[in-house]
Design an enzyme around this catalytic site. Sequence first.
Site, PDB file in Angstrom:
ATOM      1  N   GLU A  71      -8.956 -66.718 -20.294  1.00  0.00           N
ATOM      2  CA  GLU A  71      -9.967 -67.162 -19.346  1.00  0.00           C
ATOM      3  C   GLU A  71      -9.581 -66.681 -17.954  1.00  0.00           C
ATOM      4  O   GLU A  71      -8.462 -66.924 -17.503  1.00  0.00           O
ATOM      5  CB  GLU A  71      -9.986 -68.693 -19.380  1.00  0.00           C
ATOM      6  CG  GLU A  71     -11.196 -69.315 -18.787  1.00  0.00           C
ATOM      7  CD  GLU A  71     -12.352 -69.467 -19.791  1.00  0.00           C
ATOM      8  OE1 GLU A  71     -12.235 -68.992 -20.949  1.00  0.00           O
ATOM      9  OE2 GLU A  71     -13.373 -70.032 -19.393  1.00  0.00           O
TER      10      GLU A  71
ATOM     11  N   LYS B 197      -9.507 -77.020 -21.141  1.00  0.00           N
ATOM     12  CA  LYS B 197     -10.615 -76.069 -21.161  1.00  0.00           C
ATOM     13  C   LYS B 197     -10.823 -75.591 -19.730  1.00  0.00           C
ATOM     14  O   LYS B 197     -11.397 -76.302 -18.903  1.00  0.00           O
ATOM     15  CB  LYS B 197     -11.872 -76.752 -21.704  1.00  0.00           C
ATOM     16  CG  LYS B 197     -13.019 -75.796 -21.907  1.00  0.00           C
ATOM     17  CD  LYS B 197     -14.157 -76.474 -22.670  1.00  0.00           C
ATOM     18  CE  LYS B 197     -15.235 -75.470 -23.018  1.00  0.00           C
ATOM     19  NZ  LYS B 197     -15.929 -74.964 -21.814  1.00  0.00           N
TER      20      LYS B 197
ATOM     21  N   SER C 113     -18.647 -68.172 -29.347  1.00  0.00           N
ATOM     22  CA  SER C 113     -18.812 -69.296 -28.450  1.00  0.00           C
ATOM     23  C   SER C 113     -17.956 -70.446 -29.009  1.00  0.00           C
ATOM     24  O   SER C 113     -17.176 -70.230 -29.944  1.00  0.00           O
ATOM     25  CB  SER C 113     -20.302 -69.621 -28.440  1.00  0.00           C
ATOM     26  OG  SER C 113     -20.591 -70.646 -27.563  1.00  0.00           O
TER      27      SER C 113
HETATM   28  O1  NMN Z   1     -22.923 -71.392 -25.809  1.00  0.00           O
HETATM   29  P1  NMN Z   1     -22.341 -70.509 -24.750  1.00  0.00           P
HETATM   30  O2  NMN Z   1     -23.251 -69.418 -24.375  1.00  0.00           O
HETATM   31  O3  NMN Z   1     -20.965 -70.048 -25.093  1.00  0.00           O
HETATM   32  O4  NMN Z   1     -22.241 -71.417 -23.449  1.00  0.00           O
HETATM   33  C1  NMN Z   1     -21.090 -72.091 -23.092  1.00  0.00           C
HETATM   34  C2  NMN Z   1     -21.351 -73.088 -21.998  1.00  0.00           C
HETATM   35  O5  NMN Z   1     -21.840 -72.413 -20.856  1.00  0.00           O
HETATM   36  C3  NMN Z   1     -22.403 -74.128 -22.320  1.00  0.00           C
HETATM   37  O6  NMN Z   1     -21.910 -75.236 -23.005  1.00  0.00           O
HETATM   38  C4  NMN Z   1     -22.905 -74.517 -20.944  1.00  0.00           C
HETATM   39  O7  NMN Z   1     -22.208 -75.627 -20.438  1.00  0.00           O
HETATM   40  C5  NMN Z   1     -22.619 -73.304 -20.117  1.00  0.00           C
HETATM   41  N1  NMN Z   1     -23.899 -72.746 -19.729  1.00  0.00           N
HETATM   42  C6  NMN Z   1     -24.484 -73.259 -18.626  1.00  0.00           C
HETATM   43  C7  NMN Z   1     -25.725 -72.815 -18.198  1.00  0.00           C
HETATM   44  C8  NMN Z   1     -26.339 -73.406 -16.953  1.00  0.00           C
HETATM   45  O8  NMN Z   1     -27.464 -73.072 -16.664  1.00  0.00           O
HETATM   46  N2  NMN Z   1     -25.656 -74.252 -16.219  1.00  0.00           N
HETATM   47  C9  NMN Z   1     -26.368 -71.806 -18.927  1.00  0.00           C
HETATM   48  C10 NMN Z   1     -25.747 -71.295 -20.076  1.00  0.00           C
HETATM   49  C11 NMN Z   1     -24.511 -71.777 -20.462  1.00  0.00           C
END
Ligand code: NMN
Length: 332
Positions: free
Chosen positions: A175, A120, A88
């Site tokens: 990506e 990003k 991540s």
């Molecule tokens: O920490 P990871 O799993 O890599 O997540 C990356 C990004 O994904 C987070 O910073 C977040 O902004 C996004 N995310 C969003 C949700 C949501 O419910 N909107 C859930 C999980 C991750």
Amino acid sequence: KLVEDYTQSEAASLAQQLRDQLADYSQAYYTQDAPLVEDHVYDELYRDLEQLEAAFPVIVTNDSPTQKVGGQVLPGFTKVTHEIPMLSMGDVFSEAELAAFDQRLRKNTATEIEYNVELKIDGLAIDLIYEKGRFVRGATRGNGTIGEDITQNLKTIKAIPQKLTRPVSIEVRGECYMPKAAFADLNQKREAEGQAPFANPRNAAAGSLRQLDAKVAAARQLSAFIYTIVTFDDVQATTQSEALHVLAELGFNVNPTSVVCQNMAEVQAFIEQYQGTRNDLAYGIDGVVLKVNDLALQRQLGNTVKVPRWEIAYKFPPEEAETVIREIEWTV
Ligand code: NMN
């Protein structure tokens, strides 16, 4: 109430509520590709959890979202193992936090640090493997170690070369995203057909790639930017900016906007430029990423359990000033 004012048992109970809530959001986001809340809502709760766990390290659990890469593998897909885990990325939300990241790195390495600064892209991470120049396997990140084999779907994306300009064997990452225009088209069609629209281009891209029928993905006009070389057996680069050149030379679609910055003033100028013009881009971005440019220094810095220490995302503030609704009633 400030973090310091909690007793350990209050902190443990609150942290568990946060983990449960974040797990529900992640499940909807990663498994259903249908988020329940906006990213900044998730990010703030995540940040609360991080702060509690930092103040009370004994309350950290193995299954805490702070300790693992989110994402699960959907049934129906062949699983792949990432020999080199797909991690991540740490994130910050203010200039001050970004400066603190930079200062920490400079202090820990006692060297001048140059950053390659990239947009990003708001999509989902993909991993591509080429053997002797031929695309042989593409996968999602999944939980970082085990992802989904989505080779057939990725083969339908024109921006992903089937054959490289040289017969190298290489693993790369990038990506996959849905351009804004394609997203608008898709949602219009879905609504006309009585289907629920996708919440945003990121979820539309993820939902499209995780279709068992490659014809569905093919119709979705996806694209991809590649930005990481994972294996250097057949290619050479000593910096991230060189790596991007190599990727472009091999025929990958590389985002043209990245710059090498020598200091935080240059980084800040890049951030401001794109914060102001992001709406004019054909694809969504949600911030910028700073990467230590020197690949040897990246390796020296290494990773935490979840994120590389040599990169950080600066996330733009949410576009509309919305009231952040805390979903949890604190009961401690
Ligand atoms: O920490 P990871 O799993 O890599 O997540 C990356 C990004 O994904 C987070 O910073 C977040 O902004 C996004 N995310 C969003 C949700 C949501 O419910 N909107 C859930 C999980 C991750």
